[in-house]
Design an enzyme around this catalytic site. Structure first.
Site, PDB file in Angstrom:
ATOM      1  CE  LYS A   1      -3.740  -1.830   2.729  1.00 11.26           C
ATOM      2  NZ  LYS A   1      -4.776  -1.768   1.856  1.00 11.26           N
TER       3      LYS A   1
ATOM      4  NE  ARG B   1     -11.018  -9.725  -1.181  1.00 14.43           N
ATOM      5  CZ  ARG B   1     -11.511  -8.904  -2.095  1.00 14.43           C
ATOM      6  NH1 ARG B   1     -11.938  -9.296  -3.182  1.00 14.43           N
ATOM      7  NH2 ARG B   1     -11.685  -7.780  -1.672  1.00 14.43           N
TER       8      ARG B   1
HETATM    9  N1  BES Z   1      -7.826  -3.849   5.028  1.00 15.83           N
HETATM   10  C1  BES Z   1      -8.072  -3.400   3.475  1.00 15.83           C
HETATM   11  C2  BES Z   1      -9.441  -2.612   3.495  1.00 15.83           C
HETATM   12  C3  BES Z   1      -9.449  -1.329   4.097  1.00 15.83           C
HETATM   13  C4  BES Z   1      -9.386  -0.061   3.433  1.00 15.83           C
HETATM   14  C5  BES Z   1     -10.037  -1.180   5.421  1.00 15.83           C
HETATM   15  C6  BES Z   1      -9.629   1.101   4.078  1.00 15.83           C
HETATM   16  C7  BES Z   1     -10.074  -0.140   5.872  1.00 15.83           C
HETATM   17  C8  BES Z   1      -9.811   1.029   5.424  1.00 15.83           C
HETATM   18  C9  BES Z   1      -8.271  -4.712   2.540  1.00 15.83           C
HETATM   19  O1  BES Z   1      -7.476  -5.506   2.999  1.00 15.83           O
HETATM   20  C10 BES Z   1      -7.532  -4.301   1.259  1.00 15.83           C
HETATM   21  O2  BES Z   1      -6.491  -4.000   1.099  1.00 15.83           O
HETATM   22  N2  BES Z   1      -8.504  -4.362   0.454  1.00 15.83           N
HETATM   23  C11 BES Z   1      -8.399  -4.048  -0.821  1.00 15.83           C
HETATM   24  C12 BES Z   1      -9.000  -4.941  -1.868  1.00 15.83           C
HETATM   25  C13 BES Z   1      -8.522  -4.914  -3.142  1.00 15.83           C
HETATM   26  C14 BES Z   1      -6.988  -5.422  -3.424  1.00 15.83           C
HETATM   27  C15 BES Z   1      -9.274  -5.922  -4.173  1.00 15.83           C
HETATM   28  C16 BES Z   1      -9.121  -2.655  -1.311  1.00 15.83           C
HETATM   29  O3  BES Z   1     -10.095  -2.221  -0.764  1.00 15.83           O
HETATM   30  O4  BES Z   1      -8.519  -1.828  -2.178  1.00 15.83           O
HETATM   31 MN    MN Z   2      -5.325  -5.393   2.424  1.00 20.71          MN
END
Ligand code: BES
Ligand code: MN
Ligand code: ZN
Length: 526
Positions: A303, A377
């Site tokens: 990230k 997931r």
């Molecule tokens: N933990 C994150 C989602 C999240 C984002 C929680 C902001 C709280 C605040 C999750 O693991 C994630 O990174 N999701 C990705 C999924 C994508 C790669 C399919 C997302 O939401 O961008």
């Molecule tokens: Mn994530």
């Protein structure tokens, strides 16, 4: 002549000796080994109930409208002074309205807080008490709460106060004025019934929500899979009808849980699965499964730094299922629960999993990993299959900070709800309504189910085109849940953390899901 012809050779020969005599420079602990604090959070105000307010104390008066409730705590003169203030401020007692008065009679302060909602809604005793708790956090005087009528209203006001006064200050060493730890008394004719209600239910709910907030707030150098297990186990110590099972990586590997172990393989902190059963009722249990990523860097699909700190709370779902179970168990609710926390730290590293990797899950189904950042997931894929197979629940609810997408769609007042069957959705929605933690239903569509299929494995965890992000996540988890098992998925990524304070939730960790799941479990038994 010395046998050591060169300094280099001498060093080589001395190496084994050095290794034995000198302490090794490799660290024998993970992290720095220096805890950031050995202090707990500052002590909260203890809550109690009484029929009369202590004389000349600070008062919080919960207002149903503009008229001041009858109370022995105000003399005739004080009463008319307050009434004059109400009139001149046009205070109507609406929820969200407060009026702070100082210098009236012998009271150091009098805070009026509105409990009235729109005419179709019941009075809200929790929110005004929660707002008052925050407003008066640093007032170093005893408080009395007046105006709540009946035992249940009084216990609700106490709950609101307890949730509103939450603080996470154990790392602050340089504060001007610490929060007060003087007591708060909820005053009313039904004090003893309110005290019983509080002792048997509301108090445990408040403590469980606040435990969850602690877990969310703690940075990832304090909370990692094993320390989560330790803290939650300590909270359950001595609580009846509870069994705790912990799976470490070796145990999970034996059961082919390649998805959760894969997420954690880039971290030196081992992954864990924590399963807590509470048996207070009859019939099959309700299963609760929570995403427990103790920190989500994104892994190799790393990230950007902006906001990454908030990923310390990516274990909010796991904390919520444990908090709800703790609350149910401590209040001896007549229900059966199996709660599972899928715990891992998502880190990049030489041994981290890569985009393109294929992993095998507990039940044998396979996953193609297209983004190591869609890790929630993955850990849930193993958790939901394990809990369904081993504990034969009558229904399953999972809760996860799963997608940024849900936050963009619903903001911070609603978590996303997904369910295959309408009657399941209705049950969960009604528990949400009762608890005051709001949900909004989002779609599962057969076309989205196709979209998560992979070219090389059964399903892919990302790169899904033709489905909105939160729905793709829901379908992915649903792929691992048998169609015959009633199932709901809660995506709490928008509500786990508050960027500003709300009446029942100071800025920061919300504890979202504890009240909702506690309510749902009481209403939904086999
Ligand atoms: N933990 C994150 C989602 C999240 C984002 C929680 C902001 C709280 C605040 C999750 O693991 C994630 O990174 N999701 C990705 C999924 C994508 C790669 C399919 C997302 O939401 O961008
Ligand atoms: Mn994530
Ligand atoms: Zn995540």
């Amino acid at each position: 002549m010395s046998q050591f012809k060169t300094p280099g050779l001498f060093l080589l020969a001395a190496l084994p000796l050095l290794a034995i005599s000198a302490p090794t420079h490799a660290q024998s602990v993970l992290g720095s080994g220096v805890p950031a604090s050995s202090e707990p959070n500052s002590t909260e105000r203890p809550v109690s109930f009484a029929e009369q307010a202590p004389p000349n104390g600070a008062l919080i008066i919960l207002m149903q409208n503009e008229s001041l409730p009858e109370t022995a705590a105000l003399s005739a003169n004080e009463r008319s002074a307050v009434e004059a203030a109400i009139a001149s401020a046009s205070f109507k007692g609406e929820s969200g309205q407060t009026l702070e008065l100082r210098g009236i009679g012998g009271h150091p302060l009098i805070l009026l807080a509105g409990a009235a909602q729109s005419s179709s809604e019941a009075l809200d005793w929790r929110s005004p008490a929660g707002s008052a708790a925050q407003k008066l956090l640093k007032e170093d005087v005893e408080l009395a709460i007046l105006g709540a009528t009946g035992a249940s209203a009084m216990a609700d006001a106490a709950l609101g106060f307890a949730l509103g006064q939450y603080r996470f200050d154990r790392y602050q060493t340089d504060v001007d004025k610490a929060p007060s730890s003087r007591k708060v008394t909820v005053v009313g004719a039904d004090a003893s019934a309110a005290q019983n209600l509080w002792n048997s239910r509301h108090k445990h709910l408040a403590e469980s929500v606040n435990m969850v907030r602690d877990l969310q707030s703690e940075p990832a150098n304090t909370i990692y899979p094993q320390s989560f297990v330790d803290r939650v186990s300590a909270a359950f110590k001595g609580v009846g009808n509870v069994r705790i099972e912990i799976l470490d990586e070796a145990a999970m590997r034996k059961m082919n849980m390649g998805a959760i172990v894969g997420v954690g393989q880039g971290s030196p902190r081992g992954s864990r699965m924590m399963i807590v059963t509470y048996s207070g009722g009859t019939g099959a249990p309700l299963a609760l499964a929570g995403k427990g990523i103790t920190f989500d860097t994104g892994g190799i699909s790393i990230k950007p730094n902006k906001g990454m700190w908030a990923m310390k709370a990516d274990m909010s779902g796991a904390a919520a299922v444990m908090g709800a179970t703790l609350s149910l168990a401590k209040s001896r609710a007549p229900v059966n629960i199996v709660a599972v926390a899928a715990l891992a730290e998502n880190m990049p590293g030489a041994n981290a999993q890569r985009p393109g990797d294929v992993v095998r899950t507990y039940g044998g189904k396979t996953i193609e990993i297209l983004s190591t950042d869609a890790e929630g997931r993955l850990v849930l894929a193993d958790a939901v299959q394990y809990v369904a197979d081993r504990y034969k629940p009558f229904a399953l609810v999972d809760i996860a900070t799963l997608t940024g997408s849900v936050g963009r769609a619903l903001g911070d007042e609603y978590a996303g709800l997904f369910a295959r069957e309408d009657k399941v959705a209705q049950r969960v929605l009604s528990a949400a309504e009762k608890s005051g933690e709001h949900l909004w239903q989002l779609p599962l569509h057969p076309a989205y189910a196709k979209a998560v299929r992979s070219d090389i494995a059964d399903v892919k965890n990302s790169g899904v085109t033709g489905a909105p992000g939160a729905s793709a996540g829901a379908h992915f988890i649903g792929y691992f849940v048998d169609k015959s098992l009633p199932w709901a998925h809660l995506d709490i990524a928008g509500v786990d953390w508050n960027s500003s304070s709300k009446p029942l939730t100071p800025k920061g960790a919300s504890g979202f899901g504890v009240r909702l799941l506690d309510q749902l479990a009481r209403d939904w038994t086999e």
